[in-house]
Design an enzyme around this catalytic site. Sequence first.
Site, PDB file in Angstrom:
ATOM      1  N   HIS A 184      -2.849   6.848  -0.553  1.00 14.27           N
ATOM      2  CA  HIS A 184      -3.902   7.277   0.365  1.00 14.27           C
ATOM      3  C   HIS A 184      -3.387   7.950   1.634  1.00 14.27           C
ATOM      4  CE1 HIS A 184      -6.852   4.117  -1.517  1.00 14.27           C
ATOM      5  NE2 HIS A 184      -6.218   4.864  -2.410  1.00 14.27           N
TER       6      HIS A 184
ATOM      7  N   ARG B  39     -12.722   9.893  -6.134  1.00 17.94           N
ATOM      8  CA  ARG B  39     -14.139  10.227  -6.223  1.00 17.94           C
ATOM      9  C   ARG B  39     -14.383  11.644  -5.701  1.00 17.94           C
ATOM     10  NH1 ARG B  39     -17.480   7.802  -3.145  1.00 17.94           N
ATOM     11  NH2 ARG B  39     -19.203   7.549  -4.597  1.00 17.94           N
TER      12      ARG B  39
ATOM     13  N   TYR C  33      -0.836   7.109   3.575  1.00 20.39           N
ATOM     14  CA  TYR C  33      -0.196   6.260   4.584  1.00 20.39           C
ATOM     15  C   TYR C  33       1.328   6.322   4.424  1.00 20.39           C
ATOM     16  CZ  TYR C  33      -4.999   4.972   5.393  1.00 20.39           C
ATOM     17  OH  TYR C  33      -6.344   5.043   5.675  1.00 20.39           O
TER      18      TYR C  33
ATOM     19  N   HIS D 172       0.861  -1.183   0.000  1.00 24.86           N
ATOM     20  CA  HIS D 172       0.000   0.000   0.000  1.00 24.86           C
ATOM     21  C   HIS D 172       0.898   1.234   0.000  1.00 24.86           C
ATOM     22  CE1 HIS D 172      -3.272   2.633   0.364  1.00 24.86           C
ATOM     23  NE2 HIS D 172      -4.005   1.990   1.247  1.00 24.86           N
TER      24      HIS D 172
END
Length: 447
Positions: A192, A281, A194, A189
């Site tokens: 986002h 989004r 992190y 990951h």
Amino acid sequence: MHRSPYTCTSDISSNLLAPLRLGRFHLSHRVVLAPVTRCRAINYVPQPAHCEFYAERATEGGLLITEAVAVSQAGIGFPHSPGIWSDEQVEAWRKVVKSVHKKGGIIFCQLWHVGRASHTYYQPEGCIPVSSTARRLPKNCLIRLPEGEMAEYSQPRSLSTEEIPLIIEEFRVAASNARRAGFDGVEIHGGHGYLVDQFFKDGINDRTDVYGGSIENRCRFALEVIHAVASQMGEERTAIRISPVIDHLGAVDSNPDALFFHLISELNRKRLAYVHMTEPRFNNKGVDGLIDTTENCSKFREAYDGLLMLSGGFTRESGMEAIRSGAADMVSYGRLFISNPDLPLRFAIEANLNAYDRSTFYTHDQYVGYLDYPKLKSEEIRQGWSKQTQKKKVRSGIPHHPKLNIQPLSSTMCGRMLASPLAMRASPHSHVASPQTPLLVCSPSNP
């Protein structure tokens, strides 16, 4: 539009339900379970309910990505989220993997470290969360604590240069543990907001050492993590998720194009399984509803030579278009897959979708909101296939498409297997579809 050399290019097969060669794996369709945090672990350990959740969403030749799995307790930032740093966790994940493999599915483990996006409550002995920076998250960003209350994120501390190899080693050990558990691959990951993203973006990273400043330095941490993970899994079973145009959790950059074009040039030197990009989004500037953001990642698609997965609020129709246009090779679905365990089948027969209940996304009940979404019943499936066959007759004037090997479904077959008329299994010698074998889209449905 750039097309990956791995992408099926025929008009018939260029859709979500077409097969795809993914390294050593042969995907029977391109509808992927996105990593979805569900907060159902106990003491950081997956439970029997996890086995059922992932098995329900497994299809023969379908790819699932787990919820984000922490590489250490210091990497935790959500209540009741799982890790993979202990033998107990490895054994619990092994059961999950076996349940997916029993259905013929493929499963990657997403590894993460949340960095500053944490709270002292989650840290070992109440320590301060670590990051690329000592700057705190904006006060309008809140973290969910175990009883559901929301609080401000804790003040982080900046990792020293000497500490960073210790974090990279945590990723290496976690990848080794994922291999021990039987996972088919690992997704890092890197997005986002992190930890990996906290090194990428200069809106967060204010370091003056070899991990900060220039774009090359800010990509160094991610590339070293990839190297460490690939040393255990192999490059062809290693992937990374990035979010070039996402500003979640304060992850902004002064020149994201230059940053991610450089990163992609480095990724092109490797043979990763895929790169997973998130289409936004919304952003923290606010929008009036959803926005069409396909072009935001298309420039990076043009630059990347390998397989690309997109996620971010896709529907069946927009996912089909992403594959047809070459914008993506695969599309991952989160909320729709949460509420529709048989999502690939529903897409195949254009069935109605179950609505999701957002209020149960992060609750801790092992059944409600987790395992209680219904699959289609056998009669609904039969009727759905019948409608699809009739549509093909109308369009083509013949009872089946000569290249798709449509087989009639008996009631017995509906109970045992679902042979898709919309896709075929991939040939082991090609990235393009093979017309011999119909795809098994889904496991037995509810009676």
